[in-house]
Design a protein around this motif. Structure first.
Motif, PDB file in Angstrom:
ATOM      1  N   ALA A   1       0.807  -1.205   0.000  1.00  0.00           N
ATOM      2  CA  ALA A   1       0.000   0.000   0.000  1.00  0.00           C
ATOM      3  C   ALA A   1       0.844   1.260   0.000  1.00  0.00           C
ATOM      4  CB  ALA A   1      -0.929  -0.003   1.218  1.00  0.00           C
ATOM      5  N   HIS A   2       2.155   1.112   0.035  1.00  0.00           N
ATOM      6  CA  HIS A   2       3.010   2.300   0.084  1.00  0.00           C
ATOM      7  C   HIS A   2       3.991   2.254  -1.082  1.00  0.00           C
ATOM      8  CE1 HIS A   2       5.809   5.317   1.541  1.00  0.00           C
ATOM      9  NE2 HIS A   2       4.861   5.694   2.414  1.00  0.00           N
ATOM     10  N   PRO A   3       4.172   3.365  -1.764  1.00  0.00           N
ATOM     11  CA  PRO A   3       5.087   3.384  -2.915  1.00  0.00           C
ATOM     12  C   PRO A   3       6.497   2.902  -2.561  1.00  0.00           C
ATOM     13  CG  PRO A   3       3.787   5.378  -2.884  1.00  0.00           C
ATOM     14  CD  PRO A   3       3.451   4.644  -1.624  1.00  0.00           C
ATOM     15  N   TYR A   4       6.939   3.155  -1.318  1.00  0.00           N
ATOM     16  CA  TYR A   4       8.290   2.716  -0.945  1.00  0.00           C
ATOM     17  C   TYR A   4       8.366   1.188  -0.914  1.00  0.00           C
ATOM     18  CZ  TYR A   4      12.520   1.887   1.715  1.00  0.00           C
ATOM     19  OH  TYR A   4      13.730   1.424   2.110  1.00  0.00           O
TER      20      TYR A   4
ATOM     21  N   GLY B   1       7.179  17.411   4.659  1.00  0.00           N
ATOM     22  CA  GLY B   1       6.133  16.510   4.198  1.00  0.00           C
ATOM     23  C   GLY B   1       6.522  15.058   4.340  1.00  0.00           C
ATOM     24  N   CYS B   2       6.167  14.268   3.343  1.00  0.00           N
ATOM     25  CA  CYS B   2       6.483  12.835   3.356  1.00  0.00           C
ATOM     26  C   CYS B   2       7.972  12.644   3.085  1.00  0.00           C
ATOM     27  CB  CYS B   2       5.664  12.127   2.279  1.00  0.00           C
ATOM     28  SG  CYS B   2       6.210  10.426   1.990  1.00  0.00           S
ATOM     29  N   GLY B   3       8.621  11.789   3.859  1.00  0.00           N
ATOM     30  CA  GLY B   3      10.055  11.570   3.719  1.00  0.00           C
ATOM     31  C   GLY B   3      10.444  10.992   2.377  1.00  0.00           C
ATOM     32  N   TYR B   4       9.475  10.321   1.740  1.00  0.00           N
ATOM     33  CA  TYR B   4       9.791   9.621   0.499  1.00  0.00           C
ATOM     34  C   TYR B   4       9.558  10.515  -0.713  1.00  0.00           C
ATOM     35  CZ  TYR B   4      10.092   5.490  -2.544  1.00  0.00           C
ATOM     36  OH  TYR B   4      10.466   4.573  -3.476  1.00  0.00           O
ATOM     37  N   CYS B   5       9.068  11.698  -0.442  1.00  0.00           N
ATOM     38  CA  CYS B   5       8.592  12.580  -1.505  1.00  0.00           C
ATOM     39  C   CYS B   5       9.584  12.755  -2.653  1.00  0.00           C
ATOM     40  CB  CYS B   5       8.255  13.931  -0.884  1.00  0.00           C
ATOM     41  SG  CYS B   5       7.519  15.067  -2.037  1.00  0.00           S
ATOM     42  N   SER B   6      10.875  12.965  -2.296  1.00  0.00           N
ATOM     43  CA  SER B   6      11.841  13.280  -3.353  1.00  0.00           C
ATOM     44  C   SER B   6      12.095  12.089  -4.271  1.00  0.00           C
ATOM     45  CB  SER B   6      13.150  13.754  -2.730  1.00  0.00           C
ATOM     46  OG  SER B   6      13.710  12.702  -1.984  1.00  0.00           O
ATOM     47  N   ARG B   7      11.706  10.890  -3.862  1.00  0.00           N
ATOM     48  CA  ARG B   7      11.988   9.721  -4.695  1.00  0.00           C
ATOM     49  C   ARG B   7      10.703   9.061  -5.199  1.00  0.00           C
ATOM     50  NH1 ARG B   7      15.631   6.367  -0.550  1.00  0.00           N
ATOM     51  NH2 ARG B   7      16.535   5.326  -2.345  1.00  0.00           N
ATOM     52  N   CYS B   8       9.574   9.564  -4.770  1.00  0.00           N
ATOM     53  CA  CYS B   8       8.322   8.850  -5.024  1.00  0.00           C
ATOM     54  C   CYS B   8       7.767   9.182  -6.410  1.00  0.00           C
ATOM     55  CB  CYS B   8       7.293   9.223  -3.961  1.00  0.00           C
ATOM     56  SG  CYS B   8       5.701   8.413  -4.220  1.00  0.00           S
ATOM     57  N   PRO B   9       7.477   8.177  -7.219  1.00  0.00           N
ATOM     58  CA  PRO B   9       6.919   8.436  -8.556  1.00  0.00           C
ATOM     59  C   PRO B   9       5.484   8.969  -8.492  1.00  0.00           C
ATOM     60  CG  PRO B   9       7.125   6.073  -8.174  1.00  0.00           C
ATOM     61  CD  PRO B   9       7.722   6.751  -6.986  1.00  0.00           C
TER      62      PRO B   9
ATOM     63  N   ILE C   1       0.749  17.964  -2.118  1.00  0.00           N
ATOM     64  CA  ILE C   1       0.609  17.946  -0.660  1.00  0.00           C
ATOM     65  C   ILE C   1       1.705  17.150   0.034  1.00  0.00           C
ATOM     66  CG2 ILE C   1      -0.915  15.926  -0.610  1.00  0.00           C
ATOM     67  CD1 ILE C   1      -2.449  17.522   1.613  1.00  0.00           C
ATOM     68  N   CYS C   2       2.268  16.178  -0.701  1.00  0.00           N
ATOM     69  CA  CYS C   2       3.281  15.294  -0.105  1.00  0.00           C
ATOM     70  C   CYS C   2       4.488  16.086   0.392  1.00  0.00           C
ATOM     71  CB  CYS C   2       3.752  14.254  -1.106  1.00  0.00           C
ATOM     72  SG  CYS C   2       2.423  13.228  -1.717  1.00  0.00           S
ATOM     73  N   SER C   3       4.787  17.197  -0.302  1.00  0.00           N
ATOM     74  CA  SER C   3       5.963  17.963   0.094  1.00  0.00           C
ATOM     75  C   SER C   3       5.622  18.959   1.193  1.00  0.00           C
ATOM     76  CB  SER C   3       6.536  18.695  -1.117  1.00  0.00           C
ATOM     77  OG  SER C   3       5.613  19.668  -1.539  1.00  0.00           O
TER      78      SER C   3
ATOM     79  N   SER D   1       1.312   4.901   5.686  1.00  0.00           N
ATOM     80  CA  SER D   1       1.346   6.352   5.800  1.00  0.00           C
ATOM     81  C   SER D   1       1.614   6.937   4.424  1.00  0.00           C
ATOM     82  CB  SER D   1       2.467   6.800   6.741  1.00  0.00           C
ATOM     83  OG  SER D   1       2.302   6.201   7.989  1.00  0.00           O
ATOM     84  N   CYS D   2       0.558   7.285   3.727  1.00  0.00           N
ATOM     85  CA  CYS D   2       0.733   7.814   2.380  1.00  0.00           C
ATOM     86  C   CYS D   2      -0.499   8.631   2.008  1.00  0.00           C
ATOM     87  CB  CYS D   2       0.915   6.665   1.383  1.00  0.00           C
ATOM     88  SG  CYS D   2       0.992   7.222  -0.323  1.00  0.00           S
ATOM     89  N   TRP D   3      -0.261   9.755   1.386  1.00  0.00           N
ATOM     90  CA  TRP D   3      -1.366  10.633   1.004  1.00  0.00           C
ATOM     91  C   TRP D   3      -2.272   9.988  -0.025  1.00  0.00           C
ATOM     92  CZ3 TRP D   3      -3.211  14.211   3.773  1.00  0.00           C
ATOM     93  CH2 TRP D   3      -2.380  15.029   4.572  1.00  0.00           C
ATOM     94  N   LEU D   4      -1.746   8.980  -0.735  1.00  0.00           N
ATOM     95  CA  LEU D   4      -2.580   8.339  -1.750  1.00  0.00           C
ATOM     96  C   LEU D   4      -3.828   7.730  -1.124  1.00  0.00           C
ATOM     97  CD1 LEU D   4       0.103   6.504  -3.893  1.00  0.00           C
ATOM     98  CD2 LEU D   4      -1.185   8.538  -4.506  1.00  0.00           C
ATOM     99  N   HIS D   5      -3.701   7.371   0.190  1.00  0.00           N
ATOM    100  CA  HIS D   5      -4.839   6.718   0.846  1.00  0.00           C
ATOM    101  C   HIS D   5      -5.798   7.726   1.445  1.00  0.00           C
ATOM    102  CE1 HIS D   5      -3.104   2.800   0.296  1.00  0.00           C
ATOM    103  NE2 HIS D   5      -1.941   3.333   0.623  1.00  0.00           N
TER     104      HIS D   5
HETATM  105  S1  SF4 Z   1       2.839  10.460   0.681  1.00  0.00           S
HETATM  106 FE1  SF4 Z   1       3.191  11.168  -1.363  1.00  0.00          FE
HETATM  107  S2  SF4 Z   1       5.330  11.097  -1.590  1.00  0.00           S
HETATM  108 FE2  SF4 Z   1       4.904   9.992   0.203  1.00  0.00          FE
HETATM  109  S3  SF4 Z   1       4.791   7.938  -0.501  1.00  0.00           S
HETATM  110 FE3  SF4 Z   1       2.746   8.676  -0.568  1.00  0.00          FE
HETATM  111  S4  SF4 Z   1       2.514   9.454  -2.601  1.00  0.00           S
HETATM  112 FE4  SF4 Z   1       4.689   9.177  -2.293  1.00  0.00          FE
END
Ligand code: SF4
Ligand SMILES: Nc1ncnc2c1ncn2[C@@H]1O[C@H](COP(=O)(O)OP(=O)(O)O)[C@@H](O)[C@H]1O
Ligand SMILES: [Mg+2]
Lengths: 311, 454, 348
Positions: free
Chosen positions: C258-261, C296-304, C309-311, C327-331
């Motif tokens: 459920a998380h891009p990472y 924002g989200c720690g993964y933001c700089s690498r997340c496709p 809002i993530c930043s 933990s992801c804004w996509l949800h």
């Molecule tokens: S919150 Fe945004 S940047 Fe972070 S993992 Fe989810 S989609 Fe990617």
């Protein structure tokens, strides 16, 4: 094990031969013939010496004679004190230097381990700063200055108190030995303290100490069982050079404290250009140091299980 | 979350996304320099080292006093000592003042550095007298000091002391001799404060006054300035420390530089050749290591011999180079072997690089850090060695000053004029300390693993 | 969802960690190594914590064990409760030692994690003497038995040897014997196989599973290898930049990521399933600077999938179903993404 020791001893003898050869050729290079120096010398002594060292023979023969005498453990006769054998001189004066040296090494090693462990335990706190300040002084101040200063302070202490706390110079009793031994061991102690400190710090942050903590071993037990023994290992490895430093450092201390040791005798021989004594003492000291290093290595083999004493 | 707007869920463009902090990439040396600068102790040490070099090189230009010149008016004077002299008439011989002294031992006139004139009454039952001069009052153990005169009858009851008198307090003692000329325990002692004086002739000879006519008896003249005092021959200590620094630092920096250079060449050759050559070369190095260092330093010094007028600096350097190269050779060889195992050397070899080129271009720069640290640590021990040898009289030959030989001279008068030992010892200690701390700092800064900051 | 939840409420977890935050003071500033971590472990279960190196896995478990060097380390918030009792910052719980007795731990590098100058047997016997009051003789007998239990041949001879006489795999077995000597209820294994050969790795993992079956202990397994996770874990916590970004059962993590990472990790993992062969795609870029974590989200700089809002603000932890959360804004309900497209299963 035994094989290893035999091998090391054999190598030691080769090293001693090298030292002797280097000594011979260095001294052979001395400008002028040592015998024709304007030294008062009876004809018979001169003849004896010439015959003994084959001084009229070519260098190669002299070298062989030198080696042959050496193999017999014969260092010859003093040039200055006629009729006195170098062997006698060594036999008489070396024990004094040896006692002084052993005492200093003991001082230096126990002090170094103790203070090193203390500084590591109190890292970046007052005892650490205090000891390390003294350590830096001990490393930076030349031994003769330390010797002179300690003598000076003994003089003032004795006059201040009105009785002799420790004798200022001379030799004979344990009291005479304490101050010179401390002074002689001081810079080595400082060096060992530094080494022990960094070794302790390394051990303290090591994985196996973390493991011991994770096992719930109490701190004192961790200190004694896990830290101390591992931290001492590097200190043991440098004991060889430390003994060498203390041995030669003895020259100055024996000079300043008027101690009748071999070191002082050597310095006097050097000043009087007493060639046989210089050569004999150099080879003797060289051999002594070579075998001390071997001894330290063997001892290390017992302390560190990772080192196997197999040939 | 009331700030969430419709656009919040728009995809981020690539640019906004890259908020990675780009740290500037630094070269090895830049990085090391930056780290060294954060080490306060090392930085202070670096300044001290620079200061010492300035002291040695620029100092003599600012303080151009000849280190060999003797100021006989001021012998063994501590820094800040009074340096005035009163002009007195020329010396005239003295054979006692007529009339006996009222009691015991006394001064016939004011004691000056020109002469101390004593007279005394015959001590109880004395058949003669001996005169002593001492720096200390007579203690319970009755040490009288240096005997300076002896009279085996009671005809002469006066004495004039003219032997290099220096201002300050002395104790003169007259001891009764018995019929056989042996000393008894009957004595008389007085403290004498000596005032420095000079004559018009002397003062103009030494350039202390410009115009002899303008000065009169009783005037004060100022003697030459010696900021750090003088030694037992009246030589300016500051000038000698500068000259000594030249010798001590020349040996202290020159010798390590040479033996490390030799060690680098030897070690990299052995490491690069490998195999039998390497084994043989390193075995030889092992033998040289086994030579007891200080003994062989002494041996070589004797072997070289020092001719008249030579300072003995050169033999000392040669001896150090001959004896001390193996440690560096081992270290460099180890580094070379390590680097050889890493890929890039074989890559260069494949490209057809020649051996000397490889050593020059790849290996030496890679070991430079270790070598720099080695040199830094070798300097204090070389300085110590010089001091040690000079101390036992085997070092730099007088009159060439070095800190070691100055300490050796100073230690003899340690009890009375400690400054003669203090200053050279201070310079040795400060130099050794600075190079040691600088070495620590350099090692930490160059160590890629970044040792823990202590 | 409801039924399960009530179950766990009836029988609370063995260890519950909540909002753990740890910092380190360094020359460069303060590193926020762990920034609010929550997880729990049940008896007989294995929780795997996965993530790139430097994401705070070791610091998390070392805080529980009280192994964070202080200074420079500092636990600034959080709790860890073992059977309901707080253990964070304490040495004992209910009269018993935590370290070595309640919780055993093994480390990444067995070569450096054992005292080189102490015999293996003595090192294994040490916790028994310290915590259980064994005599020297009994302790060394027990040490030999533990070595046998860890499948070390010639155990009595091996017990008298020093670590340098052991291979890496053997040392890790000895470490396990040592960690389990006092029958702890939890074994923490911090990358136990990373330093070992692949074949040895499997043996060590099997040994841990077997011993878990025998003793019923819980295992917290730290790894950055999803293969190890697949083999061992019941539950998985995916950690990124000091936070747990996805939490769920092994199946959730592998088949309903459920998380891009997590997806990125999976794509970077080699597989030998021909149906799922794809090109290895390492995650580009590097983790954020923990000296100054992004707003924002720690993964933001690498997340496709990164959005505006993530930043700007950190994503909330969104419960998905059962224990599964991410933990992801996509949800976020307003992301406009349909729930069934949110699980990056084999589709990716
Ligand atoms: S919150 Fe945004 S940047 Fe972070 S993992 Fe989810 S989609 Fe990617
Ligand atoms: N003793 C320490 N001093 C300073 N920083 C530390 C220390 N230990 C860990 N850290 C920092 O904490 C972060 C997490 O480390 P760690 O938990 O070891 O990562 P990993 O997930 O690889 O186990 C790292 O970025 C590291 O910089
Ligand atoms: Mg880790």
């Amino acid at each position: 094990m035994l094989l290893y020791i035999l091998k090391r001893v054999f190598q030691g003898f080769i090293t001693v031969w090298f030292i002797a050869t280097a000594t011979f050729f260095a001294m052979h290079n001395v400008p002028g013939d040592p015998l024709t120096n304007d030294r008062a010398m009876t004809e018979t002594t001169r003849a004896n010496l010439e015959a003994k060292y084959g001084l009229d023979e070519p260098v190669s023969t002299q070298y062989l004679i030198f080696l042959r005498n050496l193999a017999r453990g014969d260092f010859g006769i003093s040039f200055v004190q006629e009729n006195r054998e170098v062997n006698d001189i060594i036999r008489e004066h070396f024990p004094v230097s040896a006692i002084l040296g052993v005492l200093s090494v003991v001082f230096a090693a126990t002090g170094g381990v103790l203070f090193g462990a203390l500084t590591a335990l109190y890292r970046n706190r007052l005892p650490d700063y205090l000891i390390m300040f003294l350590v830096i002084l001990g490393i930076s101040v030349p031994s003769f200055v330390v010797a002179a200063l300690s003598q000076l302070s003994l003089v003032s202490l004795n006059t201040l108190l009105g009785f002799t706390v420790l004798p200022v110079a001379g030799w004979g009793t344990v009291m005479h030995m304490l101050m010179p031994a401390l002074v002689l061991g001081l810079s080595t102690m400082a060096y060992l303290t530094r080494l022990m400190r960094s070794s302790m710090l390394e051990v303290t942050s090591s994985d196996y100490v973390r493991t011991a903590k994770s096992k719930g071993v109490p701190p004192t037990r961790i200190f004694t069982r896990h830290q101390l023994r591992n931290a001492i290992l590097p200190v043991v490895t440098v004991l060889g050079p430390a003994i060498a430093a203390i041995t030669t450092g003895g020259f100055v201390v024996e000079l300043v404290f008027a101690i009748p040791g071999l070191g002082r005798y050597f310095v006097e021989a050097v000043q009087q250009l007493d060639y046989t004594v210089i050569m004999g003492t150099t080879v003797f000291y060289g051999a002594f140091l070579v075998f001390m290093v071997i001894l330290v290595d063997v001892v290390y083999g017992f302390v560190d299980p990772r080192v196997s004493l197999d040939a | 979350m009331n700030e969430i707007s419709a656009s919040s869920f728009e995809p981020l463009s690539g640019q906004q996304q890259s908020q990675v902090i780009a740290r500037p990439s630094l070269s090895y040396w830049q990085d090391a320099w930056n780290r060294l600068q954060t080490n306060k102790r090392a930085l202070v040490s670096l300044y001290i080292v620079i200061g010492l070099l300035l002291f040695t090189l620029v100092g003599p230009l600012i303080w151009p006093v000849d280190p060999a010149m003797q100021d006989i008016d001021q012998i063994s004077q501590p820094p800040g000592a009074d340096r005035t002299a009163i002009i007195v008439p020329d010396y005239e011989p003295w054979f006692g003042t007529p009339g006996r002294p009222d009691s015991g031992l006394q001064l016939a006139e004011k004691a000056t550095s020109q002469a101390v004139r004593l007279q005394w009454e015959i001590l109880d039952g004395a058949s003669g007298h001996r005169v002593y001069r001492n720096l200390f009052p007579i203690g319970p153990e009755l040490s009288y000091g240096i005997p300076i005169a002896e009279f085996l009858n009671n005809d002469t009851l006066y004495f004039e002391d003219r032997l290099d008198l220096q201002p300050g307090r002395f104790y003169y003692v007259v001891v009764a001799l018995d019929g056989r000329g042996l000393i008894t325990d009957r004595y008389q002692s007085i403290p004498v404060d000596i005032e420095r004086v000079t004559t018009l002739v002397e003062a103009s000879e030494r350039g202390l006054i410009e115009n002899a006519d303008s000065m009169e008896i009783g005037d004060e003249v100022a003697l030459a300035l010696h900021p750090l005092g003088t030694d037992y021959l009246g030589r300016d200590l500051l000038a000698r420390l500068m000259a000594g620094a030249r010798v001590s630092l020349f040996i202290g920096i020159g010798a390590p530089f040479l033996f490390v250079l030799f060690g680098v060449v030897y070690g990299s050759f052995a490491g690069f050749m490998g195999g039998r050559v390497d084994q043989f070369m390193m075995r030889f190095a092992d033998f040289v290591v086994a030579l007891p260092f200080l003994l062989f330093m002494i041996l070589f010094k004797i072997a070289f011999g020092i001719g008249p007028g030579e300072s003995g600096v050169f033999p000392m350097m040669v001896a150090m180079v001959v004896l001390l190269w193996p440690a560096t050779a081992r270290l460099v060889r180890g580094q070379i072997l390590q680097i050889r195992e890493q890929g890039f050397i074989s890559a260069a070899q494949l490209l057809g690089a020649s051996t000397p080129y490889l050593i020059m271009r790849h290996m030496i720069p890679n070991t430079l850090g270790v070598v720099l640290v080695t040199v830094t640590f070798a300097i204090p021990s070389a300085i110590f060695t010089e001091a040690f040898l000079s101390f036992i009289g085997m070092g730099v030959a007088p009159p060439t000053p070095s800190w070691g030989s100055m300490s050796n001279e100073g230690i003899k008068t340690m009890l009375t004029t400690p400054h003669e030992l203090f200053f050279p010892a201070l310079f040795i200690s400060a130099t050794v300390l600075a190079f040691n701390l600088l070495g620590d700092g350099l090692r930490d800064a160059l160590d890629a693993r970044m040792r823990s900051a202590e | 969802m409801t039924a399960n939840k009530e179950d766990t409420n009836v029988r609370p977890s063995l260890l519950i960690v909540e909002d753990l935050q740890v910092e380190f003071d360094t020359y460069g500033g303060t590193v926020q190594a762990v920034r609010g971590v929550n997880f729990s472990v049940d008896q007989g279960q294995t929780l795997a914590i996965v993530g790139e190196s430097g994401c705070g896995k070791s610091v998390t478990v070392q805080s529980i064990m009280g192994l964070i060097p202080a200074p420079p380390g500092r636990i600034i918030a959080g709790s860890a409760r073992l059977r309901g009792h707080e253990i964070l910052g304490r040495k004992t719980v209910g009269g018993g030692e935590i370290r070595g007795a309640e919780i055993g731990m093994i480390f990444q590098d067995p070569m450096t994690s054992l005292n080189p100058t102490m015999k293996i047997g003595d090192q294994i016997a040490e916790p028994l003497k310290v915590h259980r009051g064994y005599s020297a003789r009994n302790a060394s007998l027990e040490a030999v038995r533990l070595l046998e239990l860890s499948r070390i041949p010639e155990a009595s001879k091996r017990a008298r040897q020093y670590p340098f006489e052991f291979s890496g795999g053997m040392l890790q077995r000895a470490m396990i014997a040592m960690a389990l000597s006092c029958k702890p209820s939890i074994l923490i294994a911090d990358e136990p196989t990373t330093a070992l050969d692949v074949t040895i790795q499997a043996q060590i993992l099997d040994l841990m599973l077997e011993l878990q079956k025998e003793t019923g202990m819980a295992i917290i397994l730290i790894t950055h290898d999803l293969g190890v996770v697949a083999r061992m874990a019941d539950e998985v916590a995916v950690m990124y930049a000091g936070k747990i970004v996805e939490y769920g059962s092994a199946n959730d993590i592998f088949y309903r990521s459920a998380h891009p990472y997590t997806v990125g990790l999976k794509e970077a993992m080699p597989t030998n399933d021909p149906a799922r062969q794809h090109e290895l795609k390492p995650i580009s870029g590097s983790p954020p600077d923990l000296f100054a974590p992004p707003a924002g989200c720690g993964y933001c700089s690498r997340c496709p999938y990164a959005m505006q809002i993530c930043s700007e603000s950190p994503p909330q932890n969104n419960g998905l179903h059962d224990h599964h959360s991410a933990s992801c804004w996509l949800h976020h309900p307003r992301s406009g993404i349909k729930p069934d497209t949110l699980f990056f299963g084999d589709a990716l």
